[in-house]
Structure formats: C-alpha cells, structure tokens
Design an enzyme around this catalytic site. Structure first.
Site, mmCIF file in Angstrom:
data_model
loop_
_atom_site.group_PDB
_atom_site.id
_atom_site.type_symbol
_atom_site.label_atom_id
_atom_site.label_comp_id
_atom_site.label_asym_id
_atom_site.label_seq_id
_atom_site.Cartn_x
_atom_site.Cartn_y
_atom_site.Cartn_z
ATOM 1 N N ARG A 103 0.822 -1.243 0.000
ATOM 2 C CA ARG A 103 0.000 0.000 0.000
ATOM 3 C C ARG A 103 0.840 1.270 0.000
ATOM 4 N NH1 ARG A 103 -3.487 -2.686 3.761
ATOM 5 N NH2 ARG A 103 -5.116 -3.744 2.588
ATOM 6 N N LYS A 125 2.293 11.687 -11.541
ATOM 7 C CA LYS A 125 1.589 10.679 -12.351
ATOM 8 C C LYS A 125 2.487 9.451 -12.446
ATOM 9 C CE LYS A 125 -1.558 13.194 -15.378
ATOM 10 N NZ LYS A 125 -1.828 13.632 -16.757
ATOM 11 N N GLU A 167 8.454 18.115 -25.384
ATOM 12 C CA GLU A 167 7.629 18.452 -24.210
ATOM 13 C C GLU A 167 7.941 19.864 -23.721
ATOM 14 O OE1 GLU A 167 5.089 16.886 -22.973
ATOM 15 O OE2 GLU A 167 5.277 14.763 -23.421
ATOM 16 N N LYS A 203 5.344 23.480 -15.527
ATOM 17 C CA LYS A 203 4.575 22.281 -15.199
ATOM 18 C C LYS A 203 4.132 22.295 -13.733
ATOM 19 C CE LYS A 203 4.054 17.420 -15.246
ATOM 20 N NZ LYS A 203 4.333 16.112 -15.747
ATOM 21 N N GLU A 213 -5.773 16.432 -11.884
ATOM 22 C CA GLU A 213 -6.333 16.609 -13.227
ATOM 23 C C GLU A 213 -7.858 16.601 -13.277
ATOM 24 O OE1 GLU A 213 -3.830 15.068 -16.578
ATOM 25 O OE2 GLU A 213 -5.733 14.270 -17.271
ATOM 26 N N ARG A 217 -5.164 20.901 -15.325
ATOM 27 C CA ARG A 217 -3.984 20.082 -15.645
ATOM 28 C C ARG A 217 -4.098 19.427 -17.022
ATOM 29 N NH1 ARG A 217 -0.453 15.949 -11.844
ATOM 30 N NH2 ARG A 217 0.914 15.291 -13.527
ATOM 31 N N ASN A 221 -1.828 18.040 -21.497
ATOM 32 C CA ASN A 221 -2.048 16.955 -22.452
ATOM 33 C C ASN A 221 -2.263 17.440 -23.875
ATOM 34 O OD1 ASN A 221 -2.294 13.993 -21.893
ATOM 35 N ND2 ASN A 221 -2.972 14.903 -19.969
ATOM 36 N N HIS A 224 -1.441 15.200 -26.857
ATOM 37 C CA HIS A 224 -1.333 13.825 -26.358
ATOM 38 C C HIS A 224 -2.470 12.904 -26.800
ATOM 39 C CE1 HIS A 224 1.929 15.427 -24.020
ATOM 40 N NE2 HIS A 224 2.147 14.283 -23.404
ATOM 41 N N HIS A 228 -0.447 10.168 -28.326
ATOM 42 C CA HIS A 228 -0.430 8.853 -27.658
ATOM 43 C C HIS A 228 -0.964 7.769 -28.598
ATOM 44 C CE1 HIS A 228 -0.295 9.815 -23.054
ATOM 45 N NE2 HIS A 228 0.899 9.591 -23.553
ATOM 46 N N HIS A 243 8.411 8.875 -27.245
ATOM 47 C CA HIS A 243 7.202 9.579 -26.779
ATOM 48 C C HIS A 243 7.127 11.011 -27.323
ATOM 49 C CE1 HIS A 243 3.950 10.867 -24.201
ATOM 50 N NE2 HIS A 243 4.706 11.857 -23.747
HETATM 51 N N1 GLY Z 1 2.405 14.668 -18.766
HETATM 52 C C1 GLY Z 1 1.197 15.310 -18.444
HETATM 53 C C2 GLY Z 1 0.968 15.500 -16.999
HETATM 54 O O1 GLY Z 1 1.849 15.246 -16.180
HETATM 55 O O2 GLY Z 1 -0.104 15.896 -16.616
#
Ligand code: GLY
Length: 338
Positions: A103, A125, A167, A203, A213, A217, A221, A224, A228, A243
């Site tokens: 956990r 993330k 990025e 960021k 998010e 946030r 993206n 993306h 993606h 990426h």
């Molecule tokens: N890479 C996008 C984020 O961290 O929200």
C-alpha cells in the site's frame, strides 16, 4: 508537490541522510545501469539494484511483477525507499510499483532523460501501459524528491534529446510564449539548465493548481490525444517513435484542430507547424490506419460520455481544455500531418 532539486549529484548523500529508511533499492534498466548508475552509486549506502529491460514495450504488468517480486524477496517493509534511476518508463513504472507495494513505500526520482526531467518524473503521475493503451493503469503518487541534473544528457542519443525537447516546446505553447521562443532559438542539442528549470516551473505551477487533473492540468495533455494514439499504433513496429516524437506530431494535428475549430489564428498555426516541422518528420502511416488511431483516441483518459475531448490551443502561450472533437476532424488532422 514533491521537492524538485536542481543540484549536484553528490548532494544525493545529504538528501538520503535526511530520510529515515529501512532498506534502499535502485530501480534501473540496462542502459541507465551502464551509463548513469556509476555516476550515483558512490553516494548510496548499502542498496540492492533491481534491473528491468529498457523500452516502452516493457512498461507492463510483467515488469511490475519482477519489481514487486524483488522487493518481496528482499523482505522490504513499508519504510523501504526506492530510487527510480532512468527515463520516463522507469520513473512512471517505479512510482507505480512503489505506490502499490504494501500500500505504498516512498520513492525518489532521478530522471536521466530530458523527457523524464521536464515531464514524466515531475507531477506525481505514475503508471504502466495495458493492452496497448498508454498509461492506462496507474495512480497519482508523489515522489519524496526529484533530483534533476543535466550531466546525464551526455549519455543520450540525439533522438532522445529531441524527444524531451518536444515536451519543452509544449510547455511554451500552452502557457508561456517567451519559453516557446527561447526553446526554438536554443534548439535541442545543448539545452541550458535555465530552460529546463523554466519548463519544470511551468509544469509545477499547473500541477499545483490541479494535482489530480480535474480540470486545468488537462492542458499539459495538448498533443497527447492523437500523439499517444500514434505512439501506441507504432509501438513494436519498425517505425516506432519515442514519446516526444509522437507528441510533436500530435501537437501539429491538434494545432490543426485548434485552427479548424476557430480557437487558433491561421498565422500562429502556420508558425507552429513550421517550427515543429524543422525538428520532427512524420513516419509513413497508411490511410487504412486512421480507424485504428481513432479507436486508440477513444481510450484517452480525458474523454467523457463517449466523446473525444482534447486540450487545444487558443494562441501561442494559452490553451483550453475539455473541447469535444468530431471523428471527421481527426481524419482531416491525420491527413494533414501524415
Ligand atoms: N504529462 C502530463 C501530466 O503530467 O499531466
């Protein structure tokens, strides 16, 4: 928010001395073990190295099994500390394994690629790919600390630098026109510490305002949804993209959609595409693949009520989010970039 340190690697010793832990583990892959681990190992007390195979195709449950098993075999308890030493795959997957083992145990990220320094390792993330979908399983879980040092860049091939650079350009496009201009002027070959710090600052500001998010946030993206999908589509093929390379194509496609929907002025669209095209070329993708790319877009985590939602550009330095996009427009955008 995790503390991001822009320090000498030798200060890792002090950082570790300030954390009380029972056992120390270092998660890495064969590349980072060879090129980066020698740069930090002298600053670590007794520790165990967990090595997994490098590459996006190993960001899977099988690799997690290996990591959880190594921790279990060493009888790691909840005060164990994991150092994730590597690129985005290592920091994402290591964070996920740490966040779920018994956990949750603590972890430190030492990102070694430009991409993981300016993006993946910052912002909590964590996750893995699943059934071909990017970062499909995961959780928000903060690192104890993130240690960023450009010394690792000398170990990176040009393509890797360019991938991280994409990025950084994104950070400029969504939130800071000056940063976009500075990045373009600088190029990707020798990125200054100031530019890296500015990207991380952009960021962090967004993540601080919306850590999990729920809204804002999502602007991180931009590029993306389609990026993606292209990255997943090409994974394990001879045209596989890094990426950031896929995100750069996604940004061109989503800038096209931003223009088509009336958010972005045509002259800014032309400027963005021109600059991105200087650095990033499209792979060959047949028209018959568009259905598959759209199927992948439908699994994007920003979608709601069966609609494909994107983050788009209003102008250079400002983004909007939760914009529903019709499939037909995605077809046009793909035709435009591919
Ligand atoms: N890479 C996008 C984020 O961290 O929200």
């Amino acid at each position: 928010m995790s503390k991001v340190h822009f320090q000498e690697l030798s200060e890792l010793k002090e950082l570790l001395a300030s954390i009380e832990y029972s056992q120390l583990f270092v998660l890495t892959d064969e590349n980072s073990k060879k090129h980066c681990y020698p740069l930090i190992k002298d600053y670590l007390e007794y520790h165990q190295v967990i090595e997994i195979a490098s590459g996006e195709k190993h960001k899977t449950l099988d690799s997690c099994n290996l990591i959880w098993n190594a921790l279990t075999m060493a009888t790691a308890d909840r005060k164990a500390l994991l150092i994730n030493l590597g690129g985005g795959v290592i920091t994402d997957m290591g964070g996920f394994c740490a966040g779920t083992y018994k956990r949750g145990i603590r972890f430190i990220n030492i990102p070694t690629t430009l991409l993981s320094q300016v993006d993946a390792s910052v912002g909590a993330k964590t996750g893995i790919d699943f059934n071909g979908y990017k970062n499909h399983i995961g959780l928000f879980c903060e690192a104890e600390a993130v240690l960023i040092n450009p010394v690792f860049h000398s170990t990176l091939p040009e393509r890797q630098l360019k991938s991280g650079f994409a990025e950084m350009l994104k950070h400029g496009l969504i939130a800071d026109k000056k940063h976009w201009e500075n990045c373009i002027e600088n190029g990707f070959m020798k990125i200054s510490n100031e530019l890296i710090q500015q990207s991380v600052k952009i960021k962090e500001k967004i993540v601080d305002a919306d850590p999990t998010e729920k809204g804002l946030r999502k602007v991180l993206n931009f590029g993306h949804t389609i990026g993606h999908a292209i990255e997943s589509h090409l994974l394990n093929t001879e045209n596989e993209l890094l990426h950031g390379e896929a995100i750069a194509l996604g940004m061109i496609a989503e800038a096209y959609i931003s223009k088509s929907k009336g958010f972005l002025a045509k002259d800014e669209y032309i400027l963005i595409v021109g600059e991105l095209r200087n650095f990033f070329k499209s792979p060959k993708i047949e028209k018959t693949s568009y259905m598959e790319i759209k199927r992948l877009c439908k699994q994007d985590k920003k979608n709601q009520n069966g609609e494909i939602n994107m983050s788009l550009l209003k102008n250079i330095g400002q983004a909007v989010y939760d914009i529903s996009v019709e499939e037909e427009l995605i077809d046009h955008a793909l035709a435009e970039i591919l």
